[in-house]
Scaffold this motif. Structure first.
Motif, PDB file in Angstrom:
ATOM      1  N   SER A   8      -5.292   5.548   2.315  1.00  0.00           N
ATOM      2  CA  SER A   8      -6.154   6.390   1.481  1.00  0.00           C
ATOM      3  C   SER A   8      -5.573   7.802   1.434  1.00  0.00           C
ATOM      4  N   VAL A  34      -6.560  -0.279  -5.833  1.00  0.00           N
ATOM      5  CA  VAL A  34      -7.377  -1.290  -6.524  1.00  0.00           C
ATOM      6  C   VAL A  34      -6.531  -2.087  -7.478  1.00  0.00           C
ATOM      7  N   GLN A  80       0.833  -1.205   0.000  1.00  0.00           N
ATOM      8  CA  GLN A  80       0.000   0.000   0.000  1.00  0.00           C
ATOM      9  C   GLN A  80       0.871   1.260   0.000  1.00  0.00           C
ATOM     10  N   ARG A 126       2.157   1.881  -3.424  1.00  0.00           N
ATOM     11  CA  ARG A 126       1.091   2.400  -4.295  1.00  0.00           C
ATOM     12  C   ARG A 126       0.781   3.867  -4.010  1.00  0.00           C
ATOM     13  N   CYS A 156      -9.043   5.908  -2.669  1.00  0.00           N
ATOM     14  CA  CYS A 156      -8.313   4.634  -2.656  1.00  0.00           C
ATOM     15  C   CYS A 156      -8.093   4.068  -4.050  1.00  0.00           C
ATOM     16  N   ALA A 157      -8.240   4.891  -5.079  1.00  0.00           N
ATOM     17  CA  ALA A 157      -8.133   4.407  -6.458  1.00  0.00           C
ATOM     18  C   ALA A 157      -6.793   3.709  -6.706  1.00  0.00           C
TER      19      ALA A 157
END
Length: 168
Positions: free
Chosen positions: A145, A168, A4, A7, A164-165
């Motif tokens: 987020s 995914v 995460q 990302r 939170c795109a």
């Protein structure tokens, strides 16, 4: 968690971020690390953005009390005030330190974009304050987020919440 963080870094790396802020707790430093490395910036520690102090419920006790449906936990959810937890930081104390930190950051970076890696309780507090929502639990930010605020004088304007795109 590490995936995460990567990302988040990938999502933000193209933005003209002037400074990255973290708290004095390891989780925010680790989450910011991929972006810090990618942008070759140094993270500045802003201790007043640390997570809400939970008093007797520090160290994972909150999750245990929630799973047990402890009466104090139920009261916490009903009233939306951290201070119902024995020894916890008061809502006024949280508010003063968070606003103090945001004011300092805004003064250091007028008209600049900064990223602050903070904890969910602090995100909830900032957004509740900005929108006039009641209680600390009006907003629930997912891990990793992105919420976007703008400081406009003494106002906080919410531009985005819980994006939170990138996850995914």
């Amino acid at each position: 968690g590490r995936e995460q963080a990567i990302r988040v870094g990938e999502r933000l790396r193209h933005l003209p971020i002037e400074r990255i802020y973290v708290t004095n707790l390891r989780r925010t430093v680790e989450t910011a690390s991929p972006l810090v490395d990618r942008m070759k910036l140094t993270a500045a520690v802003e201790p007043d953005l640390r997570e809400v102090h939970l008093g007797d419920w520090e160290g994972g006790v909150l999750a245990i009390k929630a799973s047990q449906k402890d009466p104090i936990y139920l009261r916490l959810m009903d009233e939306g005030r951290w201070s119902v937890i024995p020894g916890a930081e008061s809502d006024d104390e949280v508010h003063l330190r968070v606003i103090r930190a945001l004011t300092r950051i805004a003064e250091r970076h007028p008209d600049q974009l900064v990223a602050a890696f903070v904890h969910g309780g602090i995100v909830a507090h900032i957004l509740a304050h900005a929108t006039g929502a009641r209680g600390a639990f009006a907003f629930n930010a997912d891990h990793a987020s992105i919420s976007h605020i703008r400081i406009a004088g003494d106002r906080i304007v919410v531009r985005g919440f819980n994006d939170c795109a990138h996850l995914v």
